[in-house]
Enzyme design. Structure first.
Site, PDB file in Angstrom:
ATOM      1  N   GLU A 137      12.249 -35.822  34.578  1.00 38.75           N
ATOM      2  CA  GLU A 137      13.464 -36.637  34.576  1.00 38.75           C
ATOM      3  C   GLU A 137      14.347 -36.156  35.720  1.00 38.75           C
ATOM      4  O   GLU A 137      14.464 -34.958  35.949  1.00 38.75           O
ATOM      5  CB  GLU A 137      14.209 -36.467  33.253  1.00 38.75           C
ATOM      6  CG  GLU A 137      15.515 -37.254  33.184  1.00 38.75           C
ATOM      7  CD  GLU A 137      16.280 -37.046  31.895  1.00 38.75           C
ATOM      8  OE1 GLU A 137      17.176 -37.856  31.616  1.00 38.75           O
ATOM      9  OE2 GLU A 137      16.006 -36.067  31.158  1.00 38.75           O
ATOM     10  N   HIS A 143       9.573 -33.075  28.411  1.00 39.40           N
ATOM     11  CA  HIS A 143       9.846 -33.243  29.837  1.00 39.40           C
ATOM     12  C   HIS A 143      10.786 -32.165  30.341  1.00 39.40           C
ATOM     13  O   HIS A 143      11.397 -31.441  29.560  1.00 39.40           O
ATOM     14  CB  HIS A 143      10.419 -34.640  30.150  1.00 39.40           C
ATOM     15  CG  HIS A 143      11.786 -34.901  29.618  1.00 39.40           C
ATOM     16  ND1 HIS A 143      12.012 -35.483  28.388  1.00 39.40           N
ATOM     17  CD2 HIS A 143      13.025 -34.664  30.134  1.00 39.40           C
ATOM     18  CE1 HIS A 143      13.319 -35.604  28.184  1.00 39.40           C
ATOM     19  NE2 HIS A 143      13.953 -35.102  29.233  1.00 39.40           N
ATOM     20  N   HIS A 198      17.729 -29.375  32.079  1.00 41.20           N
ATOM     21  CA  HIS A 198      17.289 -29.075  30.714  1.00 41.20           C
ATOM     22  C   HIS A 198      15.776 -29.196  30.583  1.00 41.20           C
ATOM     23  O   HIS A 198      15.119 -29.806  31.416  1.00 41.20           O
ATOM     24  CB  HIS A 198      17.992 -29.964  29.671  1.00 41.20           C
ATOM     25  CG  HIS A 198      17.661 -31.426  29.769  1.00 41.20           C
ATOM     26  ND1 HIS A 198      18.431 -32.318  30.483  1.00 41.20           N
ATOM     27  CD2 HIS A 198      16.662 -32.173  29.233  1.00 41.20           C
ATOM     28  CE1 HIS A 198      17.923 -33.534  30.377  1.00 41.20           C
ATOM     29  NE2 HIS A 198      16.835 -33.467  29.630  1.00 41.20           N
TER      30      HIS A 198
END
Length: 134
Positions: free
Chosen positions: A130, A79, A7
């Site tokens: 991440e 992010h 994502h």
């Protein structure tokens, strides 16, 4: 080591308005808000055919998103999240190459119920990364 893009996270100043924009203007499938107290955020996932968008909104006064929104009051990309098969092996490899893992260096459980880690943006061209174990 790196897998697919899981994502892209966007910090937003108004979670309801951002959700409505994706639902109404873009016709996207928009999930329900979910509080993630361990990360200090409320998230909404937008489902796309090939990935997801994660809308981030502060949960509490000491949310890490508050500082981001103070600098970027209209919101913005916060992010990117990549999938990895083994988060501990990925962490150890990245640390050996000089990358900094944020926090304690131990994975936390993320919004998908899976272990996640964050990597320092200064080590990745200004982008907070991440990693999520799949």
């Amino acid at each position: 080591m790196i897998g697919r893009l899981n994502h892209v996270a966007i910090a937003v100043p108004d979670l309801e308005a951002a959700s409505a924009q994706y639902r109404n203007a873009l016709g996207a499938k928009v999930g329900e808000p979910q509080d993630e107290p361990d990360h200090g955020v409320t998230v909404v996932f937008i489902e796309l055919p090939n990935t997801k968008i994660e809308l981030l909104y502060p949960l509490g006064d000491d949310s890490p998103i508050n500082g981001f929104l103070e600098k970027n009051p209209a919101g913005g990309i916060h992010h990117v999240c990549y999938e990895v098969e083994d988060i501990i092996a990925a962490r150890d490899h990245l640390k050996a190459t000089g990358a900094r893992v944020l926090g304690t260096g131990e994975p936390k459980i993320g919004a998908h119920g899976k272990p996640v880690l964050f990597l320092h943006p200064k080590d990745f061209n200004g982008c907070l990364v991440e990693l999520e174990q799949v």
